[in-house]
Design a protein around this motif. Structure first.
Motif, short mmCIF file in Angstrom:
data_model
loop_
_atom_site.label_atom_id
_atom_site.label_comp_id
_atom_site.label_asym_id
_atom_site.label_seq_id
_atom_site.Cartn_x
_atom_site.Cartn_y
_atom_site.Cartn_z
N VAL A 27 0.83 -1.20 0.00
CA VAL A 27 0.00 0.00 0.00
C VAL A 27 0.87 1.26 0.00
O VAL A 27 0.49 2.28 -0.56
N THR A 28 2.06 1.20 0.59
CA THR A 28 2.98 2.34 0.73
C THR A 28 2.21 3.59 1.14
O THR A 28 1.58 3.61 2.17
N ASP A 29 2.24 4.64 0.31
CA ASP A 29 1.56 5.88 0.69
C ASP A 29 0.25 6.07 -0.08
O ASP A 29 -0.26 7.18 -0.18
N GLU A 30 -0.29 4.99 -0.64
CA GLU A 30 -1.53 5.10 -1.42
C GLU A 30 -2.75 4.99 -0.53
O GLU A 30 -2.74 4.34 0.51
N ASP A 31 -3.83 5.64 -0.98
CA ASP A 31 -5.11 5.53 -0.28
C ASP A 31 -5.80 4.22 -0.66
O ASP A 31 -5.65 3.73 -1.77
N ASP A 147 1.14 -2.69 6.50
CA ASP A 147 2.49 -2.48 7.00
C ASP A 147 3.10 -1.21 6.40
O ASP A 147 3.11 -1.04 5.19
N GLY A 148 3.60 -0.35 7.26
CA GLY A 148 4.45 0.74 6.82
C GLY A 148 3.76 1.83 6.03
O GLY A 148 4.40 2.49 5.22
N ASP A 154 2.82 3.84 14.24
CA ASP A 154 3.81 2.77 14.24
C ASP A 154 3.50 1.65 15.21
O ASP A 154 4.40 0.92 15.63
N ASN A 155 2.24 1.48 15.57
CA ASN A 155 1.90 0.45 16.56
C ASN A 155 1.15 -0.74 15.98
O ASN A 155 0.71 -1.60 16.72
N GLY A 156 0.93 -0.76 14.66
CA GLY A 156 0.11 -1.82 14.11
C GLY A 156 0.79 -2.55 12.97
O GLY A 156 2.00 -2.65 12.90
N GLY A 157 -0.04 -3.05 12.06
CA GLY A 157 0.48 -3.86 10.97
C GLY A 157 0.71 -5.28 11.44
O GLY A 157 0.77 -5.56 12.62
N ASP A 162 4.86 -0.97 9.69
CA ASP A 162 4.04 -0.22 10.65
C ASP A 162 2.56 -0.44 10.41
O ASP A 162 2.15 -1.07 9.48
N GLY A 163 1.75 0.18 11.26
CA GLY A 163 0.32 0.08 11.08
C GLY A 163 -0.44 0.89 12.10
O GLY A 163 0.07 1.80 12.70
#
Length: 201
Positions: A27-31, A147-148, A154-157, A162-163
């Protein structure tokens, strides 16, 4: 010589399988799309199959598996009518249905209402023969799995980064009453015509 031929054949099959997915280009920085159920008011960004969870990217419609390491499948596309295409051919629908915990959840289903099963290597879909009501502990908040992504803290994923969610609208998936769930089931033929991808993550 025969062993070399076998090795080449195995590598060719593996390469062909992997080419269906853009590995680790998640997903990177995509919506991603957050689906809204206008009957129950639920908002969910996670698409459930019988064996995996996905999100659909808002701009392209490409599906990204977010169970474990995130991988985008260029072969899988969700259309603006919530239909799923595999290599350009229709295979099922995205819709809200009741899960095993009696909560409204987004599922990828066949035309007969069973959950789709996905080959997580190639993205190829199959009919699992299982009903959505057999899935429990489902997710609506995509940042619990993605992730990320910079829109998540930064608490999930659940895979390699990250997530945890930051969406401009709070996720209220799972808050529908029994009555609203019954209304949802009754209105499914109409929901397919009116539900749309209205919300960006």
């Amino acid at each position: 010589m025969k062993s070399n031929n076998r090795l080449c054949l195995a590598l060719t099959v593996l390469f062909a399988s992997m080419s269906a997915a853009t590995a680790f280009a998640g997903v990177t920085d995509e919506d991603w799309i957050i689906f809204e159920d206008f009957v129950s008011g639920a908002e969910c960004g996670v698409i459930h199959t019988s064996n995996a969870e996905f999100v659909a990217l808002f701009d392209s419609g490409n599906m990204v598996i977010v169970s474990g390491a995130d991988v985008r499948f260029d072969s899988l596309v969700v259309t603006s009518e919530d239909q799923v295409l595999f290599n350009g051919q229709p295979f099922g629908l995205i819709e809200f249905l009741e899960d095993g915990d009696e909560l409204p959840t987004v599922f990828w289903t066949t035309l007969v209402g069973t959950m789709v099963e996905v080959d997580t290597l190639t993205g190829e879909p199959f009919d699992s023969g299982e009903l959505p009501s057999t899935r429990i502990n489902t997710f609506c908040d995509a940042c619990d799995l993605i992730d990320g992504n910079p829109t998540c803290d930064d608490n999930g994923g659940d895979g390699d980064g990250d997530g945890d969610v930051f969406i401009p609208f709070p996720s209220i998936c799972g808050l529908g009453s029994t009555a609203s769930i019954m209304m949802t089931m009754f209105a499914l033929p109409f929901l397919r015509l009116t539900r749309s991808r209205r919300i960006r993550a």
